[in-house]
Design a protein around this motif. Structure first.
Motif, PDB file in Angstrom:
ATOM      1  N   VAL A 184       0.841  -1.194   0.000  1.00  0.00           N
ATOM      2  CA  VAL A 184       0.000   0.000   0.000  1.00  0.00           C
ATOM      3  C   VAL A 184       0.878   1.247   0.000  1.00  0.00           C
ATOM      4  O   VAL A 184       1.787   1.379   0.814  1.00  0.00           O
ATOM      5  CB  VAL A 184      -0.950   0.004   1.219  1.00  0.00           C
ATOM      6  N   LEU A 185       0.581   2.149  -0.906  1.00  0.00           N
ATOM      7  CA  LEU A 185       1.324   3.400  -1.069  1.00  0.00           C
ATOM      8  C   LEU A 185       0.714   4.522  -0.246  1.00  0.00           C
ATOM      9  O   LEU A 185       1.408   5.353   0.323  1.00  0.00           O
ATOM     10  CB  LEU A 185       1.326   3.781  -2.549  1.00  0.00           C
ATOM     11  N   GLY A 186      -0.601   4.573  -0.184  1.00  0.00           N
ATOM     12  CA  GLY A 186      -1.287   5.640   0.529  1.00  0.00           C
ATOM     13  C   GLY A 186      -2.715   5.748   0.039  1.00  0.00           C
ATOM     14  O   GLY A 186      -3.322   4.751  -0.334  1.00  0.00           O
ATOM     15  N   HIS A 187      -3.228   6.985  -0.005  1.00  0.00           N
ATOM     16  CA  HIS A 187      -4.603   7.232  -0.418  1.00  0.00           C
ATOM     17  C   HIS A 187      -4.663   8.381  -1.420  1.00  0.00           C
ATOM     18  O   HIS A 187      -3.851   9.312  -1.335  1.00  0.00           O
ATOM     19  CB  HIS A 187      -5.477   7.583   0.789  1.00  0.00           C
ATOM     20  N   VAL A 188      -5.605   8.318  -2.331  1.00  0.00           N
ATOM     21  CA  VAL A 188      -5.792   9.402  -3.291  1.00  0.00           C
ATOM     22  C   VAL A 188      -6.294  10.626  -2.529  1.00  0.00           C
ATOM     23  O   VAL A 188      -7.316  10.570  -1.855  1.00  0.00           O
ATOM     24  CB  VAL A 188      -6.793   9.016  -4.401  1.00  0.00           C
ATOM     25  N   ASP A 189      -5.543  11.697  -2.645  1.00  0.00           N
ATOM     26  CA  ASP A 189      -5.907  12.954  -2.000  1.00  0.00           C
ATOM     27  C   ASP A 189      -6.718  13.824  -2.960  1.00  0.00           C
ATOM     28  O   ASP A 189      -7.657  14.490  -2.570  1.00  0.00           O
ATOM     29  CB  ASP A 189      -4.640  13.676  -1.553  1.00  0.00           C
ATOM     30  N   ARG A 190      -6.326  13.818  -4.222  1.00  0.00           N
ATOM     31  CA  ARG A 190      -7.054  14.544  -5.259  1.00  0.00           C
ATOM     32  C   ARG A 190      -6.653  13.994  -6.622  1.00  0.00           C
ATOM     33  O   ARG A 190      -5.686  13.255  -6.734  1.00  0.00           O
ATOM     34  CB  ARG A 190      -6.843  16.045  -5.160  1.00  0.00           C
ATOM     35  N   GLN A 191      -7.409  14.402  -7.630  1.00  0.00           N
ATOM     36  CA  GLN A 191      -7.153  13.909  -8.976  1.00  0.00           C
ATOM     37  C   GLN A 191      -7.410  15.019  -9.975  1.00  0.00           C
ATOM     38  O   GLN A 191      -8.141  15.965  -9.697  1.00  0.00           O
ATOM     39  CB  GLN A 191      -8.026  12.698  -9.289  1.00  0.00           C
ATOM     40  N   SER A 192      -6.786  14.886 -11.136  1.00  0.00           N
ATOM     41  CA  SER A 192      -7.010  15.838 -12.217  1.00  0.00           C
ATOM     42  C   SER A 192      -7.563  15.081 -13.412  1.00  0.00           C
ATOM     43  O   SER A 192      -7.013  14.058 -13.822  1.00  0.00           O
ATOM     44  CB  SER A 192      -5.708  16.529 -12.611  1.00  0.00           C
ATOM     45  N   HIS A 193      -8.640  15.609 -13.971  1.00  0.00           N
ATOM     46  CA  HIS A 193      -9.245  15.033 -15.173  1.00  0.00           C
ATOM     47  C   HIS A 193      -8.824  15.803 -16.422  1.00  0.00           C
ATOM     48  O   HIS A 193      -9.298  15.512 -17.507  1.00  0.00           O
ATOM     49  CB  HIS A 193     -10.780  15.086 -15.069  1.00  0.00           C
ATOM     50  N   ARG A 194      -7.950  16.780 -16.255  1.00  0.00           N
ATOM     51  CA  ARG A 194      -7.572  17.654 -17.377  1.00  0.00           C
ATOM     52  C   ARG A 194      -6.990  16.845 -18.530  1.00  0.00           C
ATOM     53  O   ARG A 194      -6.018  16.101 -18.364  1.00  0.00           O
ATOM     54  CB  ARG A 194      -6.563  18.694 -16.900  1.00  0.00           C
ATOM     55  N   GLN A 244      -3.941  14.053 -17.096  1.00  0.00           N
ATOM     56  CA  GLN A 244      -4.663  13.352 -16.028  1.00  0.00           C
ATOM     57  C   GLN A 244      -3.657  12.732 -15.062  1.00  0.00           C
ATOM     58  O   GLN A 244      -2.662  12.145 -15.487  1.00  0.00           O
ATOM     59  CB  GLN A 244      -5.562  12.265 -16.610  1.00  0.00           C
ATOM     60  N   HIS A 245      -3.943  12.874 -13.778  1.00  0.00           N
ATOM     61  CA  HIS A 245      -3.044  12.321 -12.764  1.00  0.00           C
ATOM     62  C   HIS A 245      -3.760  12.226 -11.426  1.00  0.00           C
ATOM     63  O   HIS A 245      -4.843  12.770 -11.248  1.00  0.00           O
ATOM     64  CB  HIS A 245      -1.785  13.185 -12.622  1.00  0.00           C
ATOM     65  N   LEU A 246      -3.102  11.535 -10.506  1.00  0.00           N
ATOM     66  CA  LEU A 246      -3.550  11.443  -9.120  1.00  0.00           C
ATOM     67  C   LEU A 246      -2.503  12.094  -8.236  1.00  0.00           C
ATOM     68  O   LEU A 246      -1.309  12.039  -8.534  1.00  0.00           O
ATOM     69  CB  LEU A 246      -3.701   9.980  -8.682  1.00  0.00           C
ATOM     70  N   VAL A 247      -2.937  12.667  -7.145  1.00  0.00           N
ATOM     71  CA  VAL A 247      -2.027  13.095  -6.085  1.00  0.00           C
ATOM     72  C   VAL A 247      -2.362  12.194  -4.903  1.00  0.00           C
ATOM     73  O   VAL A 247      -3.503  12.149  -4.447  1.00  0.00           O
ATOM     74  CB  VAL A 247      -2.206  14.577  -5.725  1.00  0.00           C
ATOM     75  N   ALA A 248      -1.367  11.433  -4.465  1.00  0.00           N
ATOM     76  CA  ALA A 248      -1.571  10.484  -3.368  1.00  0.00           C
ATOM     77  C   ALA A 248      -0.843  10.956  -2.123  1.00  0.00           C
ATOM     78  O   ALA A 248       0.307  11.389  -2.189  1.00  0.00           O
ATOM     79  CB  ALA A 248      -1.077   9.101  -3.768  1.00  0.00           C
ATOM     80  N   ASP A 249      -1.527  10.868  -1.003  1.00  0.00           N
ATOM     81  CA  ASP A 249      -0.935  11.148   0.307  1.00  0.00           C
ATOM     82  C   ASP A 249      -0.311   9.843   0.767  1.00  0.00           C
ATOM     83  O   ASP A 249      -0.999   8.838   0.931  1.00  0.00           O
ATOM     84  CB  ASP A 249      -2.014  11.607   1.272  1.00  0.00           C
ATOM     85  N   THR A 250       1.007   9.850   0.960  1.00  0.00           N
ATOM     86  CA  THR A 250       1.718   8.620   1.298  1.00  0.00           C
ATOM     87  C   THR A 250       1.713   8.316   2.789  1.00  0.00           C
ATOM     88  O   THR A 250       2.212   7.264   3.196  1.00  0.00           O
ATOM     89  CB  THR A 250       3.176   8.685   0.815  1.00  0.00           C
ATOM     90  N   GLY A 251       1.191   9.223   3.585  1.00  0.00           N
ATOM     91  CA  GLY A 251       1.183   8.961   5.025  1.00  0.00           C
ATOM     92  C   GLY A 251       2.587   8.978   5.597  1.00  0.00           C
ATOM     93  O   GLY A 251       3.456   9.685   5.114  1.00  0.00           O
ATOM     94  N   VAL A 305       2.600  12.548  -3.472  1.00  0.00           N
ATOM     95  CA  VAL A 305       3.283  12.227  -4.726  1.00  0.00           C
ATOM     96  C   VAL A 305       2.291  12.361  -5.878  1.00  0.00           C
ATOM     97  O   VAL A 305       1.103  12.125  -5.705  1.00  0.00           O
ATOM     98  CB  VAL A 305       3.897  10.809  -4.711  1.00  0.00           C
ATOM     99  N   LEU A 306       2.809  12.749  -7.032  1.00  0.00           N
ATOM    100  CA  LEU A 306       1.989  12.859  -8.224  1.00  0.00           C
ATOM    101  C   LEU A 306       2.213  11.613  -9.075  1.00  0.00           C
ATOM    102  O   LEU A 306       3.359  11.234  -9.333  1.00  0.00           O
ATOM    103  CB  LEU A 306       2.365  14.115  -8.999  1.00  0.00           C
ATOM    104  N   ILE A 307       1.131  10.965  -9.476  1.00  0.00           N
ATOM    105  CA  ILE A 307       1.205   9.740 -10.272  1.00  0.00           C
ATOM    106  C   ILE A 307       0.444   9.961 -11.576  1.00  0.00           C
ATOM    107  O   ILE A 307      -0.764  10.189 -11.552  1.00  0.00           O
ATOM    108  CB  ILE A 307       0.597   8.547  -9.513  1.00  0.00           C
ATOM    109  N   PRO A 308       1.135   9.917 -12.719  1.00  0.00           N
ATOM    110  CA  PRO A 308       0.450  10.067 -13.997  1.00  0.00           C
ATOM    111  C   PRO A 308      -0.601   8.965 -14.186  1.00  0.00           C
ATOM    112  O   PRO A 308      -0.395   7.812 -13.790  1.00  0.00           O
ATOM    113  CB  PRO A 308       1.564   9.927 -15.031  1.00  0.00           C
ATOM    114  N   ALA A 309      -1.722   9.314 -14.799  1.00  0.00           N
ATOM    115  CA  ALA A 309      -2.833   8.380 -14.986  1.00  0.00           C
ATOM    116  C   ALA A 309      -2.428   7.122 -15.759  1.00  0.00           C
ATOM    117  O   ALA A 309      -2.984   6.048 -15.529  1.00  0.00           O
ATOM    118  CB  ALA A 309      -3.990   9.078 -15.705  1.00  0.00           C
TER     119      ALA A 309
END
Length: 117
Positions: free
Chosen positions: A27-37, A41-48, A56-60
């Protein structure tokens, strides 16, 4: 890299906030927010705690599977690979072309063809 693969289970109407992010090695963490642009498109995950509470920013394109029932997002890169990505500090970076180009360059160089079990 900046778009979800057709077989990932992505639905633009789906809010992934709060979903658990799972890497091949845990487990890396949880999705904090996402971009649909479109095109970014990407996710920002809170790694705790495992990366000192950083996000961290993760490309879609690195999302392998979205399981709505389990509320999980499975990514292709390992925890260590994601930890070593260009540091994400503030939301304004999600529109900074230099930062996003650095992220793209980093992720493009990763070998995710044979992830650990």
């Amino acid at each position: 890299m900046w778009a979800y693969s057709p077989d990932s289970g992505y639905d633009p109407a789906l809010d992934l906030t709060g979903f658990t992010v799972e890497a091949p090695d845990g487990v890396l963490g949880h999705v904090d927010r996402q971009s649909h642009r479109a095109g970014r498109q990407h996710l920002v995950a809170d790694t705790g705690a495992w990366v000192f509470g950083r996000s961290v920013l993760i490309p879609a394109g690195f999302v392998r599977r979205i399981d709505v029932a389990a509320r999980t997002v499975t990514v292709a890169a390992t925890k260590g690979q994601i930890k070593n990505a260009p540091r994400f500090n503030m939301d304004s970076e999600t529109t900074d072309s230099r930062y996003l180009d650095a992220v793209a360059h980093y992720y493009a160089g990763l070998d995710v063809s044979d992830p650990p079990l």
